[in-house]
Scaffold this motif. Structure first.
Motif, PDB file in Angstrom:
ATOM      1  N   ILE A 124       0.837  -1.202   0.000  1.00 50.60           N
ATOM      2  CA  ILE A 124       0.000   0.000   0.000  1.00 50.60           C
ATOM      3  C   ILE A 124       0.872   1.252   0.000  1.00 50.60           C
ATOM      4  O   ILE A 124       0.606   2.233  -0.703  1.00 50.60           O
ATOM      5  CB  ILE A 124      -0.943  -0.016   1.220  1.00 50.60           C
ATOM      6  N   SER A 125       1.939   1.242   0.804  1.00 48.82           N
ATOM      7  CA  SER A 125       2.817   2.404   0.866  1.00 48.82           C
ATOM      8  C   SER A 125       3.448   2.691  -0.499  1.00 48.82           C
ATOM      9  O   SER A 125       3.552   3.842  -0.921  1.00 48.82           O
ATOM     10  CB  SER A 125       3.907   2.170   1.917  1.00 48.82           C
ATOM     11  N   GLU A 126       3.849   1.627  -1.208  1.00 46.92           N
ATOM     12  CA  GLU A 126       4.492   1.822  -2.504  1.00 46.92           C
ATOM     13  C   GLU A 126       3.514   2.369  -3.544  1.00 46.92           C
ATOM     14  O   GLU A 126       3.834   3.315  -4.274  1.00 46.92           O
ATOM     15  CB  GLU A 126       5.075   0.480  -2.986  1.00 46.92           C
ATOM     16  N   VAL A 127       2.313   1.780  -3.647  1.00 50.96           N
ATOM     17  CA  VAL A 127       1.369   2.233  -4.680  1.00 50.96           C
ATOM     18  C   VAL A 127       0.847   3.634  -4.377  1.00 50.96           C
ATOM     19  O   VAL A 127       0.640   4.439  -5.287  1.00 50.96           O
ATOM     20  CB  VAL A 127       0.214   1.227  -4.832  1.00 50.96           C
ATOM     21  N   ARG A 128       0.634   3.954  -3.101  1.00 49.81           N
ATOM     22  CA  ARG A 128       0.156   5.292  -2.763  1.00 49.81           C
ATOM     23  C   ARG A 128       1.245   6.342  -2.976  1.00 49.81           C
ATOM     24  O   ARG A 128       0.947   7.486  -3.349  1.00 49.81           O
ATOM     25  CB  ARG A 128      -0.325   5.308  -1.316  1.00 49.81           C
ATOM     26  N   ARG A 129       2.492   5.948  -2.728  1.00 50.79           N
ATOM     27  CA  ARG A 129       3.577   6.903  -2.924  1.00 50.79           C
ATOM     28  C   ARG A 129       3.733   7.256  -4.400  1.00 50.79           C
ATOM     29  O   ARG A 129       4.046   8.392  -4.750  1.00 50.79           O
ATOM     30  CB  ARG A 129       4.877   6.304  -2.386  1.00 50.79           C
ATOM     31  N   ASN A 130       3.508   6.279  -5.276  1.00 50.82           N
ATOM     32  CA  ASN A 130       3.635   6.531  -6.700  1.00 50.82           C
ATOM     33  C   ASN A 130       2.377   7.128  -7.314  1.00 50.82           C
ATOM     34  O   ASN A 130       2.424   7.648  -8.429  1.00 50.82           O
ATOM     35  CB  ASN A 130       3.981   5.230  -7.443  1.00 50.82           C
ATOM     36  N   ALA A 131       1.235   7.061  -6.605  1.00 46.88           N
ATOM     37  CA  ALA A 131      -0.018   7.540  -7.176  1.00 46.88           C
ATOM     38  C   ALA A 131       0.000   9.050  -7.379  1.00 46.88           C
ATOM     39  O   ALA A 131      -0.651   9.572  -8.292  1.00 46.88           O
ATOM     40  CB  ALA A 131      -1.190   7.136  -6.273  1.00 46.88           C
ATOM     41  N   ILE A 132       0.730   9.773  -6.558  1.00 44.72           N
ATOM     42  CA  ILE A 132       0.728  11.233  -6.642  1.00 44.72           C
ATOM     43  C   ILE A 132       1.703  11.745  -7.707  1.00 44.72           C
ATOM     44  O   ILE A 132       1.629  12.900  -8.139  1.00 44.72           O
ATOM     45  CB  ILE A 132       1.090  11.836  -5.254  1.00 44.72           C
ATOM     46  N   VAL A 133       2.621  10.855  -8.167  1.00 46.64           N
ATOM     47  CA  VAL A 133       3.673  11.302  -9.084  1.00 46.64           C
ATOM     48  C   VAL A 133       3.116  11.809 -10.416  1.00 46.64           C
ATOM     49  O   VAL A 133       3.504  12.875 -10.887  1.00 46.64           O
ATOM     50  CB  VAL A 133       4.692  10.165  -9.297  1.00 46.64           C
ATOM     51  N   PRO A 134       2.184  11.078 -11.096  1.00 50.72           N
ATOM     52  CA  PRO A 134       1.679  11.587 -12.374  1.00 50.72           C
ATOM     53  C   PRO A 134       1.008  12.951 -12.251  1.00 50.72           C
ATOM     54  O   PRO A 134       1.127  13.798 -13.141  1.00 50.72           O
ATOM     55  CB  PRO A 134       0.691  10.506 -12.823  1.00 50.72           C
ATOM     56  N   GLN A 135       0.287  13.176 -11.152  1.00 53.54           N
ATOM     57  CA  GLN A 135      -0.388  14.462 -10.969  1.00 53.54           C
ATOM     58  C   GLN A 135       0.619  15.609 -10.863  1.00 53.54           C
ATOM     59  O   GLN A 135       0.392  16.707 -11.386  1.00 53.54           O
ATOM     60  CB  GLN A 135      -1.269  14.399  -9.721  1.00 53.54           C
ATOM     61  N   LEU A 136       1.762  15.354 -10.207  1.00 54.14           N
ATOM     62  CA  LEU A 136       2.785  16.389 -10.075  1.00 54.14           C
ATOM     63  C   LEU A 136       3.516  16.629 -11.405  1.00 54.14           C
ATOM     64  O   LEU A 136       3.733  17.768 -11.809  1.00 54.14           O
ATOM     65  CB  LEU A 136       3.784  15.991  -8.989  1.00 54.14           C
ATOM     66  N   LEU A 137       3.867  15.508 -12.084  1.00 50.73           N
ATOM     67  CA  LEU A 137       4.604  15.661 -13.339  1.00 50.73           C
ATOM     68  C   LEU A 137       3.726  16.231 -14.450  1.00 50.73           C
ATOM     69  O   LEU A 137       4.236  16.852 -15.388  1.00 50.73           O
ATOM     70  CB  LEU A 137       5.176  14.311 -13.773  1.00 50.73           C
ATOM     71  N   ALA A 138       2.396  15.994 -14.354  1.00 45.97           N
ATOM     72  CA  ALA A 138       1.509  16.531 -15.381  1.00 45.97           C
ATOM     73  C   ALA A 138       1.485  18.062 -15.359  1.00 45.97           C
ATOM     74  O   ALA A 138       1.063  18.692 -16.327  1.00 45.97           O
ATOM     75  CB  ALA A 138       0.090  15.976 -15.195  1.00 45.97           C
ATOM     76  N   ARG A 164      15.520  15.155 -17.853  1.00 47.45           N
ATOM     77  CA  ARG A 164      14.717  15.650 -16.729  1.00 47.45           C
ATOM     78  C   ARG A 164      13.982  14.493 -16.040  1.00 47.45           C
ATOM     79  O   ARG A 164      13.903  14.437 -14.813  1.00 47.45           O
ATOM     80  CB  ARG A 164      13.715  16.689 -17.229  1.00 47.45           C
ATOM     81  N   LEU A 165      13.458  13.564 -16.842  1.00 48.91           N
ATOM     82  CA  LEU A 165      12.789  12.408 -16.245  1.00 48.91           C
ATOM     83  C   LEU A 165      13.773  11.540 -15.478  1.00 48.91           C
ATOM     84  O   LEU A 165      13.451  10.992 -14.420  1.00 48.91           O
ATOM     85  CB  LEU A 165      12.107  11.580 -17.341  1.00 48.91           C
ATOM     86  N   ILE A 166      14.982  11.397 -16.009  1.00 46.57           N
ATOM     87  CA  ILE A 166      16.003  10.595 -15.313  1.00 46.57           C
ATOM     88  C   ILE A 166      16.354  11.228 -13.971  1.00 46.57           C
ATOM     89  O   ILE A 166      16.593  10.542 -12.970  1.00 46.57           O
ATOM     90  CB  ILE A 166      17.245  10.450 -16.204  1.00 46.57           C
ATOM     91  N   SER A 167      16.378  12.568 -13.925  1.00 51.08           N
ATOM     92  CA  SER A 167      16.687  13.232 -12.655  1.00 51.08           C
ATOM     93  C   SER A 167      15.576  13.018 -11.632  1.00 51.08           C
ATOM     94  O   SER A 167      15.820  13.062 -10.429  1.00 51.08           O
ATOM     95  CB  SER A 167      16.884  14.733 -12.900  1.00 51.08           C
ATOM     96  N   TYR A 168      14.342  12.775 -12.119  1.00 51.35           N
ATOM     97  CA  TYR A 168      13.226  12.547 -11.205  1.00 51.35           C
ATOM     98  C   TYR A 168      13.170  11.108 -10.691  1.00 51.35           C
ATOM     99  O   TYR A 168      12.750  10.859  -9.563  1.00 51.35           O
ATOM    100  CB  TYR A 168      11.888  12.855 -11.898  1.00 51.35           C
ATOM    101  N   VAL A 169      13.551  10.141 -11.515  1.00 52.85           N
ATOM    102  CA  VAL A 169      13.256   8.742 -11.191  1.00 52.85           C
ATOM    103  C   VAL A 169      13.958   8.271  -9.928  1.00 52.85           C
ATOM    104  O   VAL A 169      13.416   7.485  -9.159  1.00 52.85           O
ATOM    105  CB  VAL A 169      13.614   7.840 -12.401  1.00 52.85           C
ATOM    106  N   ASP A 170      15.205   8.760  -9.677  1.00 48.53           N
ATOM    107  CA  ASP A 170      15.905   8.338  -8.461  1.00 48.53           C
ATOM    108  C   ASP A 170      15.228   8.895  -7.212  1.00 48.53           C
ATOM    109  O   ASP A 170      15.159   8.220  -6.173  1.00 48.53           O
ATOM    110  CB  ASP A 170      17.367   8.798  -8.510  1.00 48.53           C
ATOM    111  N   GLU A 171      14.724  10.125  -7.294  1.00 52.99           N
ATOM    112  CA  GLU A 171      14.050  10.710  -6.136  1.00 52.99           C
ATOM    113  C   GLU A 171      12.704  10.039  -5.888  1.00 52.99           C
ATOM    114  O   GLU A 171      12.298   9.830  -4.744  1.00 52.99           O
ATOM    115  CB  GLU A 171      13.855  12.207  -6.365  1.00 52.99           C
ATOM    116  N   ILE A 172      12.011   9.682  -6.982  1.00 53.53           N
ATOM    117  CA  ILE A 172      10.673   9.104  -6.843  1.00 53.53           C
ATOM    118  C   ILE A 172      10.753   7.643  -6.410  1.00 53.53           C
ATOM    119  O   ILE A 172       9.953   7.170  -5.604  1.00 53.53           O
ATOM    120  CB  ILE A 172       9.917   9.233  -8.176  1.00 53.53           C
ATOM    121  N   GLY A 173      11.725   6.898  -6.945  1.00 55.42           N
ATOM    122  CA  GLY A 173      11.826   5.488  -6.637  1.00 55.42           C
ATOM    123  C   GLY A 173      10.996   4.613  -7.557  1.00 55.42           C
ATOM    124  O   GLY A 173      10.763   3.441  -7.264  1.00 55.42           O
ATOM    125  N   ALA A 174      10.492   5.174  -8.685  1.00 53.36           N
ATOM    126  CA  ALA A 174       9.695   4.407  -9.629  1.00 53.36           C
ATOM    127  C   ALA A 174      10.612   3.552 -10.509  1.00 53.36           C
ATOM    128  O   ALA A 174      11.813   3.774 -10.590  1.00 53.36           O
ATOM    129  CB  ALA A 174       8.853   5.339 -10.497  1.00 53.36           C
TER     130      ALA A 174
END
Length: 592
Positions: free
Chosen positions: A67-81, A101-111
């Motif tokens: 649950i923690s993993e899916v909820r943490r990633n659920a907010i990412v598309p809304q921010l990147l959009a 730019r996406l590569i710089s985000y992926v390490d912080e997001i953990g996706a």
């Protein structure tokens, strides 16, 4: 007459004694059986309940992690959009900086990965540059995101097995849809984390299909189909199964021949269900430990009873005295052996500490030598390119000089990648592999060796198949192995009048790449892949190239072999698991 009377008296005394002994033995056996049976029943129920409680706690922990993993990633598309840079790239069709730019985000997001799709569903930016240009117009995560105003979660089955989990959301500019941002959630890491447990774990979606499991063959099946129990084939196997289960409660399932306890729990996300299977082995071991102590206790009682009875006869007394003397002598020897072993153990502890310190120093030296060895080749190439660029600038040819500078920049990036690979050589960490075209990797390695090839008149022949030969692995590490093999081949032909190197790529049950040279061959094949073994002169190498290459190939699931050719020279053969295609191809020969 006196002798006859004495015999009768002895007979009268021995008869009641034998009867009492038999009765005492029967009672002792009966008490032992009842005690073991009752203890087994009580402890099995108690330890089973304890194991069940631990399994339920583990289920809650696993569910919380999901649950923690899916909820943490659920907010990412809304921010990147809402990212102005990504929206500007979609509006201007200039995506030169979008992937970075996406590569710089992926390490912080953990996706697992990020993709930016334009309004036609084409990948215009991605953290995995191999996916640039892919068409996703018909994929659910694109179609559903375009039709919805909210973030869309999609589960898609992979062609190679398993499932992909993505969040996607459309991106709008001035009231119109300009693209879709896709975030792939890395839930496979939980499968890897669960792989070390003794039981099994699976997750099913709302339709009852297994989407995550520690057993790869379960994915895509229903739990009933995955857990279908197969009866033992032979009578001996059925007897062993019955003997193993006689004290356990009724098993919920059998995995790998072991009885399992099944616990289901709902995950508060899209109707998912988490199921854990815990083995009864720990329960059986704990119960058997107590039963062994009880049986030992009754065995000691029986021994004491026999010992007490034996004291009543003179013969037993004499035998006991003789055995006691022997036992005392044995005990004295054991005491001396114990003292000697204690002294040896103390010396062994000191030796182990010294060995551990030596191992640390050896590992440090090996890493330093490996860095020096692996960076020597890019540094030599950079020096060559820099000299060429300086000459081109003097001749007023800046465009060609810029090409050399770009190659130097690529080599600097390669040096950074090499140091990262050397860390993994020391640490043996897990990596996510991707499909690699062996022909492209070979071409890249030959490009890396271009300065050495130009400085030597070596005939390079390549035999490549018509169709691509793909493997699952890390392209950078495969190229590192190829460069090491090519460099060894070039070094082996230094003293040959007509140096030749032949490279053969073939596809069969495995992807096989052979590097042959017409040098003097290999004198010691057994020590060839050992660290610091080398036949080169001092300063030409430290003997780590083949050791590192062998470790890389082993990590990729393959093997690296060497032999002497029938007509002289050495042959190095790298075999890797192949990604099977629908059609098999025949090799064709191309020579340079």
């Amino acid at each position: 007459m006196a002798a006859n009377g004495s015999s009768q008296t002895h007979a009268r005394r021995s008869a009641p004694l034998s009867w009492r002994v038999r009765t005492a033995l029967l009672i002792l056996v009966a008490v032992a059986v009842v005690t073991v049976f009752v203890t087994n029943s009580l402890l099995t129920a108690r330890f089973t309940e304890t194991t069940k409680n631990r399994a339920e706690l583990r289920l809650a922990l696993y569910s919380g992690n999901i649950i923690s993993e899916v909820r943490r990633n659920a907010i990412v598309p809304q921010l990147l959009a809402r990212d102005p840079a990504l929206l500007g790239a979609l509006n201007s069709a200039d995506y030169s900086q979008s992937s970075q730019r996406l590569i710089s985000y992926v390490d912080e997001i953990g996706a697992a990965s990020l993709m930016l799709l334009d309004r036609d569903g084409r990948t215009v930016a991605a953290t995995d540059r191999n996916r640039l240009g892919e068409a996703h117009r018909s994929m659910p995560y694109f179609v559903d995101a375009v039709r919805s105003n909210a973030t869309v979660f999609t589960v898609i089955e992979r062609e190679a097995g398993g499932f992909r989990f993505t969040y996607s959301r459309r991106m709008e500019s001035q009231g119109s849809t300009v693209g879709v941002i896709v975030v792939e959630v890395d839930l496979a890491k939980f499968e890897r984390a669960w792989a070390g447990i003794s039981g099994a774990v699976l997750i099913t979606d709302s339709a009852g299909t297994i989407i995550l499991a520690t057993e790869p063959r379960w994915r895509g099946l229903t739990p009933e189909a995955a857990l279908e129990r197969q009866s033992p084939a032979t009578a001996i196997e059925r007897a062993i199964q019955a003997t193993a289960d006689w004290t356990a409660q009724s098993a919920d399932a059998y995995l790998r021949g072991e009885a399992m306890m099944r616990i289901d729990g709902r995950i508060p996300f899209r109707g998912w269900t988490l199921t854990t299977f815990t083995t009864y082995a720990s329960v059986r071991e704990r119960v058997n430990a107590v039963l062994a102590l009880e049986i030992m206790f009754f065995a000691i009682l029986a021994a004491l009873a026999f010992y007490a009875l034996s004291r009543r006869t003179a013969l037993r007394m004499a035998l006991f005295q003789r055995e006691s003397a022997e036992l005392r002598a044995l005990n004295a020897r054991l005491q001396r052996e114990i003292s000697e072993r204690e002294r040896v153990q103390k010396n062994l502890a000191v030796a182990e500490q010294s060995l551990a310190q030596s191992s640390k120093l050896a590992a440090l030296g090996e890493m330093s030598a490996a860095v020096s060895h692996e960076l020597n080749q890019p540094l030599a190439a950079m020096k060559t390119y820099l000299a060429g660029a300086r000459l081109l600038l003097r001749r007023n040819r800046p465009d060609e000089a810029m090409t050399a500078f770009h190659r130097i920049d690529d080599l600097i990036g390669r040096m950074g990648a090499i140091t990262q690979q050397l860390k993994s050589y020391a640490r043996k960490g897990q990596q996510v592999f991707s499909p690699v075209d062996m022909a492209e990797a070979l071409a890249s390695a030959l490009s890396m060796m271009e300065p050495q090839l130009k400085s030597r008149r070596v005939k390079i022949a390549r035999i490549l198949p018509d169709e691509p030969v793909r493997v699952m692995g890390d392209r950078m590490r495969i190229e590192q192995v190829l460069v090491n093999l090519l460099r060894n081949a070039l070094d082996a032909t230094k003293s040959v009048d007509d140096p030749q190197v032949e490279i053969i790529l073939a596809a069969g049950e495995t992807a096989t790449l052979s590097v042959r040279d017409n040098g003097h061959g290999i004198a010691d094949l057994e020590s060839l892949f050992e660290p610091f073994y080398t036949t080169k002169q001092a300063g030409d190498g430290v003997g780590l190239g083949l050791a590192i290459s062998s470790g890389i190939v082993n990590d990729l699931g393959g093997r690296l072999m060497a032999r002497n050719g029938e007509q002289g020279g050495a042959v190095f053969e790298m075999q890797l698991p192949i990604l099977m295609d629908s059609n098999e191809t025949e090799p064709t020969r191309a020579a340079e």
